[in-house]
Design a protein around this motif. Structure first.
Motif, PDB file in Angstrom:
ATOM      1  N   SER A   1      30.361  10.083   8.363  1.00 10.55           N
ATOM      2  CA  SER A   1      30.396   8.747   7.773  1.00 10.55           C
ATOM      3  C   SER A   1      29.151   8.611   6.914  1.00 10.55           C
ATOM      4  O   SER A   1      28.048   8.399   7.430  1.00 10.55           O
ATOM      5  CB  SER A   1      30.428   7.666   8.857  1.00 10.55           C
ATOM      6  N   GLY A   2      29.312   8.788   5.598  1.00 13.41           N
ATOM      7  CA  GLY A   2      28.160   8.802   4.714  1.00 13.41           C
ATOM      8  C   GLY A   2      27.275   9.998   5.021  1.00 13.41           C
ATOM      9  O   GLY A   2      27.731  11.138   5.050  1.00 13.41           O
TER      10      GLY A   2
ATOM     11  N   ASP B   1      21.969  13.414   9.226  1.00 10.53           N
ATOM     12  CA  ASP B   1      21.685  14.563   8.370  1.00 10.53           C
ATOM     13  C   ASP B   1      22.527  14.441   7.105  1.00 10.53           C
ATOM     14  O   ASP B   1      23.749  14.373   7.159  1.00 10.53           O
ATOM     15  CB  ASP B   1      22.039  15.856   9.106  1.00 10.53           C
ATOM     16  N   SER B   2      21.878  14.436   5.967  1.00  8.23           N
ATOM     17  CA  SER B   2      22.620  14.290   4.712  1.00  8.23           C
ATOM     18  C   SER B   2      23.517  15.490   4.441  1.00  8.23           C
ATOM     19  O   SER B   2      24.439  15.406   3.631  1.00  8.23           O
ATOM     20  CB  SER B   2      21.628  14.124   3.547  1.00  8.23           C
TER      21      SER B   2
ATOM     22  N   GLU C   1      31.369   3.936  19.374  1.00  6.24           N
ATOM     23  CA  GLU C   1      30.991   4.734  18.214  1.00  6.24           C
ATOM     24  C   GLU C   1      29.472   4.812  18.128  1.00  6.24           C
ATOM     25  O   GLU C   1      28.771   3.808  18.236  1.00  6.24           O
ATOM     26  CB  GLU C   1      31.560   4.091  16.948  1.00  6.24           C
ATOM     27  N   THR C   2      28.973   6.033  17.970  1.00  6.07           N
ATOM     28  CA  THR C   2      27.530   6.219  17.898  1.00  6.07           C
ATOM     29  C   THR C   2      27.210   7.360  16.940  1.00  6.07           C
ATOM     30  O   THR C   2      28.087   8.153  16.605  1.00  6.07           O
ATOM     31  CB  THR C   2      26.936   6.508  19.290  1.00  6.07           C
TER      32      THR C   2
ATOM     33  N   MET D   1      29.127  11.306  13.195  1.00  2.00           N
ATOM     34  CA  MET D   1      29.463  10.304  14.199  1.00  2.00           C
ATOM     35  C   MET D   1      30.204  10.918  15.385  1.00  2.00           C
ATOM     36  O   MET D   1      30.846  11.958  15.278  1.00  2.00           O
ATOM     37  CB  MET D   1      30.327   9.208  13.570  1.00  2.00           C
ATOM     38  N   THR D   2      30.122  10.227  16.535  1.00  2.00           N
ATOM     39  CA  THR D   2      30.897  10.610  17.708  1.00  2.00           C
ATOM     40  C   THR D   2      31.133   9.362  18.556  1.00  2.00           C
ATOM     41  O   THR D   2      30.812   8.253  18.155  1.00  2.00           O
ATOM     42  CB  THR D   2      30.173  11.702  18.517  1.00  2.00           C
ATOM     43  N   SER D   3      31.697   9.561  19.746  1.00  2.00           N
ATOM     44  CA  SER D   3      31.943   8.461  20.676  1.00  2.00           C
ATOM     45  C   SER D   3      31.141   8.735  21.939  1.00  2.00           C
ATOM     46  O   SER D   3      31.302   9.777  22.574  1.00  2.00           O
ATOM     47  CB  SER D   3      33.433   8.355  21.010  1.00  2.00           C
TER      48      SER D   3
END
Length: 216
Positions: free
Chosen positions: A166-167, A192-193, A186-187, A171-173
């Motif tokens: 995401s951008g 990291d770009s 969601e966390t 992301m993960t849960s």
């Protein structure tokens, strides 16, 4: 039906089988302010997570470390992030005491059940094919699943975690506890770009077990 040993409950579900070894509780590891981010789960164990209230626990899949465990083998272990307890379950092991109880062995003489030990007890199964379709906002956070288990102390075993970009964030849960509600939120797994370049593809499915760890 062949000879053997079975224990069946009133609903007809088999609780103990001499042909199937049960997993039993082995230890609790606490993640606190002094070791946050430095706990690595043993890959030979099944681990259930229960964070402290208003906290999130997750497994960092992009951050791992090579460890030599007591079996003398090298294992790559993923880092655990957050505040709370990790309940480890492993194969049933014989005990040295002489107290009365029930033990069940398979045809090879291997112990598969002992009444002296606490077996892994599944309360329910969380199976969400795509967390993006079920997320709701709870207290300003995207929540994929939540439930209050009352007087039962519940924890979550992560079988499959969603992982997506995401951008510039990966992301993960994660497992959270909010005012008595155990939840999957969601966390950020990793900031990291270049996260998208380091991950082959996104995974959106969540599969986890809710287990009973009351008085463990």
């Amino acid at each position: 039906m062949g000879l053997g040993f079975e224990v069946t409950n009133d609903a007809g579900r088999k609780q103990v089988l001499d042909t199937h070894a049960l997993l039993s509780f082995s230890e609790t590891i606490v993640s606190n302010a002094s070791n946050e981010g430095n706990l690595y789960r043993d890959p030979r164990h099944i681990t259930a997570y229960r964070p402290i209230n208003d906290s999130v626990m997750t497994v960092n899949y992009l951050v791992r470390q090579r460890h030599v465990l007591d079996d003398g083998q090298y294992h790559y272990l993923h880092r655990v992030q957050g505040y709370g307890a990790m309940y480890n379950f492993s194969e049933v092991l014989p005990t040295a005491n002489d107290r009365f109880g029930l033990q069940v062995f398979n045809s090879l003489g291997t112990l598969v059940f002992s009444s002296e030990q606490k077996p892994l007890k599944i309360l329910e199964i969380i199976n969400i094919p795509d967390v993006r379709q079920v997320g709701t906002s709870v207290n300003g956070r995207t929540t994929h699943w939540r439930k209050n288990h009352g007087s039962v102390t519940a924890a979550v075993v992560l079988i499959r975690q969603p992982l997506w970009t995401s951008g510039s964030n990966f992301m993960t849960s994660g497992v959270s506890l909010r005012s008595g509600y155990l939840a999957m939120e969601e966390t950020v797994e990793h900031r990291d770009s270049n996260a998208a370049d380091r991950w082959i593809g996104n995974i959106y499915g969540l599969y986890a077990l809710v287990v009973d760890v009351t008085n463990f």
